[in-house]
Design an enzyme around this catalytic site. Structure first.
Site, short mmCIF file in Angstrom:
data_model
loop_
_atom_site.label_atom_id
_atom_site.label_comp_id
_atom_site.label_asym_id
_atom_site.label_seq_id
_atom_site.Cartn_x
_atom_site.Cartn_y
_atom_site.Cartn_z
N ASP A 32 0.85 -1.27 0.02
CA ASP A 32 0.02 -0.08 -0.11
C ASP A 32 0.83 1.42 0.07
O ASP A 32 0.88 1.96 0.91
CB ASP A 32 -0.92 0.07 1.20
CG ASP A 32 -1.80 -1.30 1.23
OD1 ASP A 32 -2.11 -1.89 0.49
OD2 ASP A 32 -1.97 -1.70 2.45
N GLU A 242 -11.65 -0.21 -3.31
CA GLU A 242 -10.67 0.49 -2.22
C GLU A 242 -9.49 1.13 -2.71
O GLU A 242 -9.31 0.95 -3.84
CB GLU A 242 -10.29 -0.75 -1.34
CG GLU A 242 -9.48 -1.65 -1.85
CD GLU A 242 -8.93 -2.86 -1.16
OE1 GLU A 242 -9.42 -2.78 -0.03
OE2 GLU A 242 -8.15 -3.65 -1.45
#
Ligand code: FUB
Length: 339
Positions: A32, A242
């Site tokens: 991420d 997301e």
């Protein structure tokens, strides 16, 4: 149409698999990556993946991270420094479990680290921590940001100096449980709206001058098809899941995100940071591993995408961050990357 990013740079590893880029660090697992160019250096704010033995499920229990390490480098391709623990879950007074994808911002001489973590009621909220250094250590505020929800904060400062936070993720990120504006934990965790209903959009709010609270209520971002209709929940190849990110290029706002269970990175463009955004296409094909999460940053006139895959572990919860150049067509369209 824009040319696809070339596969020529892809090199086979010892198993014979070919990857477009190699992991930036190999001694810890990272994911991420939110990359920023602060004061002439590249800083990467990633999740720090660890093995905890939690079962793998649609709720994401296997992502049970407990701290953050910040990475930095002078230039893409240069030596990467791991600055050690910048924030530990034990130092976040309201945290329960699962320190997920963070982001960071720099304003008025202070660095802000934004992080999602489940509170003690097991509801994801977003917190903020501050430091005078881009690499921490960061000190967490005693409470989550008021009105914050779900996961994956992405902070964008516009050319007029206003700063916005995008946030949200469905299924394990719980955004589908906020459809009425209040958290509703009574429904099955993975329940999305029916396939023919509008999909769940990411959320956005402008930040106040102190960068620690929202200056306005959080609102939903609409992602439309070319006919102006909101993408439907059953449109899994295109709908938001997301990992939202925002960047601006030639006065256009680019909302980029993961489609989750179809594993694409997609983009939609608009003329305001609040949207609506019109879906434009996929710009990254699925990586190795279930999740796909990225950031986009300009460094000295070149654009880069930071992303992750599972090259080092082949386990979806033990990921490694990578970077490659982001190319565009003359009309600003994003070239398709084959990772
Ligand atoms: O790292 C945990 C979660 O996986 C992130 O919050 C999502 O974006 C996905 O990458």
């Amino acid at each position: 149409t824009t040319p696809a990013a070339t596969d020529a740079a892809a090199k086979p590893d010892s198993t014979g698999k070919k990857y477009l880029a190699q992991p930036l660090v190999k001694d810890i697992y990272t994911a991420d990556p939110s990359a920023h160019f602060f004061n002439g250096r590249i800083y990467i704010y990633p999740s720090h993946d660890i093995e905890t033995g939690m079962p793998e499920n649609d709720n994401g229990d296997h992502f049970a991270m407990r701290d953050y390490h910040i990475l930095s480098m002078d230039s893409v391709g240069g030596k990467v420094t791991d600055h050690g623990v910048a924030l530990d879950i034990k130092d976040i007074p309201w945290a329960g479990r699962q320190l997920w994808a963070p982001d960071a911002a720099f304003k008025n001489g202070t660095y802000y680290l934004y992080f999602p973590v489940k509170d003690k009621q097991d509801i994801f909220r977003i917190g903020v921590a501050t430091s005078k250094s881009p690499t921490g250590p960061f000190k967490a505020e005693p409470k989550p940001m008021e009105g914050s929800l779900s996961i994956d904060p992405a902070v964008f400062t516009d050319t007029d100096g206003q700063t916005y936070m995008y946030m949200g993720g469905i299924w394990g990120g719980q955004l589908q449980r906020w459809r009425t504006g209040k958290y509703d934990g009574s429904k099955p965790k993975e329940q999305e709206p029916a396939a023919s209903e509008p999909s769940v959009g990411p959320r956005v709010a402008r930040l106040g001058a102190d960068m620690k609270q929202f200056a306005e209520p959080v609102r939903e971002v609409k992602i439309l098809d070319k006919e102006g209709k909101v993408l439907l929940s059953g449109d899994n190849n295109r709908r938001f899941f997301e990992g939202a990110w925002m960047h601006k290029y030639q006065d256009k706002y680019y909302l980029t995100y993961s489609t989750g269970d179809t594993h694409f990175l997609a983009y939609a463009t608009g003329t305001s940071p609040y949207g609506p955004f019109t879906y434009q296409g996929t710009f990254m094909n699925p990586v190795q591993g279930w999740t796909t999460h990225h950031s986009i940053v300009e460094v000295k006139g070149k654009w880069y995408i930071f992303y992750h895959d599972t090259q080092l572990s082949d386990k979806t919860w033990l990921r490694n961050v990578k970077v490659t150049e982001l190319k565009r067509g003359a009309d600003g369209s994003l070239a398709l990357i084959n990772p």
